[in-house]
Design an enzyme around this catalytic site. Structure first.
Site, PDB file in Angstrom:
ATOM      1  N   GLY A  56     -31.732   8.896  14.893  1.00 26.34           N
ATOM      2  CA  GLY A  56     -30.371   8.391  15.092  1.00 26.34           C
ATOM      3  C   GLY A  56     -29.712   8.112  13.745  1.00 26.34           C
ATOM      4  O   GLY A  56     -30.385   8.090  12.708  1.00 26.34           O
ATOM      5  N   GLN A 113     -28.802   5.463  12.559  1.00 20.84           N
ATOM      6  CA  GLN A 113     -29.364   4.252  11.945  1.00 20.84           C
ATOM      7  C   GLN A 113     -30.895   4.286  11.931  1.00 20.84           C
ATOM      8  O   GLN A 113     -31.546   3.235  11.952  1.00 20.84           O
ATOM      9  CB  GLN A 113     -28.859   3.012  12.688  1.00 20.84           C
ATOM     10  N   SER A 114     -31.461   5.478  11.867  1.00 21.09           N
ATOM     11  CA  SER A 114     -32.918   5.581  11.904  1.00 21.09           C
ATOM     12  C   SER A 114     -33.575   4.926  10.678  1.00 21.09           C
ATOM     13  O   SER A 114     -33.272   5.272   9.530  1.00 21.09           O
ATOM     14  CB  SER A 114     -33.294   7.060  11.958  1.00 21.09           C
ATOM     15  N   ASN A 115     -34.481   3.996  10.958  1.00 18.89           N
ATOM     16  CA  ASN A 115     -35.266   3.378   9.875  1.00 18.89           C
ATOM     17  C   ASN A 115     -36.195   4.415   9.262  1.00 18.89           C
ATOM     18  O   ASN A 115     -36.447   4.414   8.058  1.00 18.89           O
ATOM     19  CB  ASN A 115     -36.115   2.230  10.439  1.00 18.89           C
ATOM     20  N   CYS A 139     -35.685   7.652   8.999  1.00 23.07           N
ATOM     21  CA  CYS A 139     -34.955   8.572   8.106  1.00 23.07           C
ATOM     22  C   CYS A 139     -34.672   7.894   6.768  1.00 23.07           C
ATOM     23  O   CYS A 139     -34.815   8.517   5.710  1.00 23.07           O
ATOM     24  CB  CYS A 139     -33.658   9.045   8.772  1.00 23.07           C
TER      25      CYS A 139
END
Ligand SMILES: Cc1ncc(COP(=O)(O)O)c(C=O)c1O
Length: 332
Positions: free
Chosen positions: A73, A75-77, A79
């Site tokens: 997403g 807001q992926s942690n 990524c």
């Protein structure tokens, strides 16, 4: 006890993370609550992802990769952590992200951009239907440009990444021994399932009396049960002399997702604020908040029988900021 044979690993996280009692003034039951502070595995590399990436990056480098490709997403942690690690190791990073591009980047997305990652943003529908081909297409494009890409699956949850939480289970077993916990229940958020899979497989080996509860933040309990089995079976096949076995020590609760993945609800936000004000522990609204809220609710309803309950705080603090409006507190 036979030792497990771990795949190659890079040391990237600040380990061991603290393990502490977590007294919550508003909880009046007789269970002892504990917290494993995996939100303190690092600063920009905080949270559970870096434990998995220790194994994933070792694998990517052994294959001669010069660019990491992963997805999640906006807001992926995961990524964000991948982008920061890539920058730290002189690698390129391409992120396939799901969502509508915001007017101004924030939280994890902003940090990933600062770390130099190239972002490719797709609407939810296209992302959901085409993720595998998007990853392959971007990878092939990089190969045409003379790069050596390595694709990391969502959340680094596969037979490689799950070793991060097998190793964490070994650390937890030492924590339990130091603090005298005999048959604890370990609670974590389940997003892509790798943390749960690693903890279940690792604790089955290092602390067979422990049980693991995954609180789903997206898919159903049935999905996660199957996913965990599949990832562990994949690891057993790939690392056939590792000593891993299929565990029978975990279950999944999917009652605290609310309206959907990354969508919050009032009682969740109130719980996050109450825990922050009473303990100084900051939970995020996408993962740890839902898992913690679920754990407390099950405790209040006397549905957890173990006398020691251990919450694994898997990080996610940067996910708080894009939710700033929903999380406003009206102080008296
Ligand atoms: C902060 C945080 N906690 C928990 C999870 C869930 O972990 P997993 O994807 O291994 O299920 C994630 C990622 O999905 C996360 O970013």
């Amino acid at each position: 006890m036979n030792q497990l044979k771990f795949p190659p690993r890079l040391c990237l996280a600040q380990l061991p993370t603290p393990f502490k009692p977590l007294p919550i003034p508003t909880y009046s039951g007789d269970r002892r609550l504990w917290i494993k502070r995996d939100d303190l595995t690092g600063s920009l590399l905080s949270g559970n992802k870096v434990r998995k990436l220790e194994f994933t990056l070792a694998e990517a480098l052994s294959q001669g990769a010069d660019t990491l490709i992963t997805c999640g997403g906006l807001q992926s942690n995961h990524c964000r952590a991948t982008a920061v690690l890539a920058a730290e190791h002189g690698l390129g990073c391409e992120l396939i992200l799901r969502g509508d591009p915001p007017a101004v980047s924030d939280g994890n997305m902003l940090l990933a951009q600062l770390a130099g990652a190239k972002l490719h943003i797709y609407g939810a529908r296209e992302y959901q239907h085409k993720l595998s081909s998007l990853l392959v297409d971007h990878s092939e494009q990089l190969v045409r440009e003379g790069r050596r890409p390595y694709i990391i699956p969502t959340g680094a949850s596969d037979e490689v990444g799950l070793w991060g939480y097998v190793k964490a289970a070994q650390e937890l077993a030492n924590d339990f021994q130091s603090e005298g916990l005999e048959s604890p229940l370990v609670v974590c958020a389940a997003g892509s399932g790798g943390t749960l899979a690693g903890l279940a497989a690792g604790l089955a080996h290092y602390c067979p009396q422990a049980r693991v509860l995954g609180v789903a933040v997206c898919d159903s309990a049935a999905y996660f049960r199957a996913r965990v089995k599949e990832d562990i079976a994949g690891a057993m096949k790939r690392y056939s002399d590792s000593g891993l076995s299929v565990p029978d020590n975990y279950w999944v609760n999917d009652q605290y997702i609310g309206p959907g993945y990354a969508l919050g609800y009032r009682s969740l936000y109130d719980c996050i604020a109450r825990i922050a004000a009473n303990t100084g522990v900051i939970l995020d609204p996408v993962y740890t908040g839902k898992a913690f809220y679920g754990m407390l609710d099950l405790l209040e309803k006397s549905q957890l029988r173990q006398s020691d309950i251990v919450f694994v705080h898997t990080g996610g603090i940067f996910g708080v900021f894009p939710e700033r409006e929903a999380m406003q507190i009206n102080n008296p």
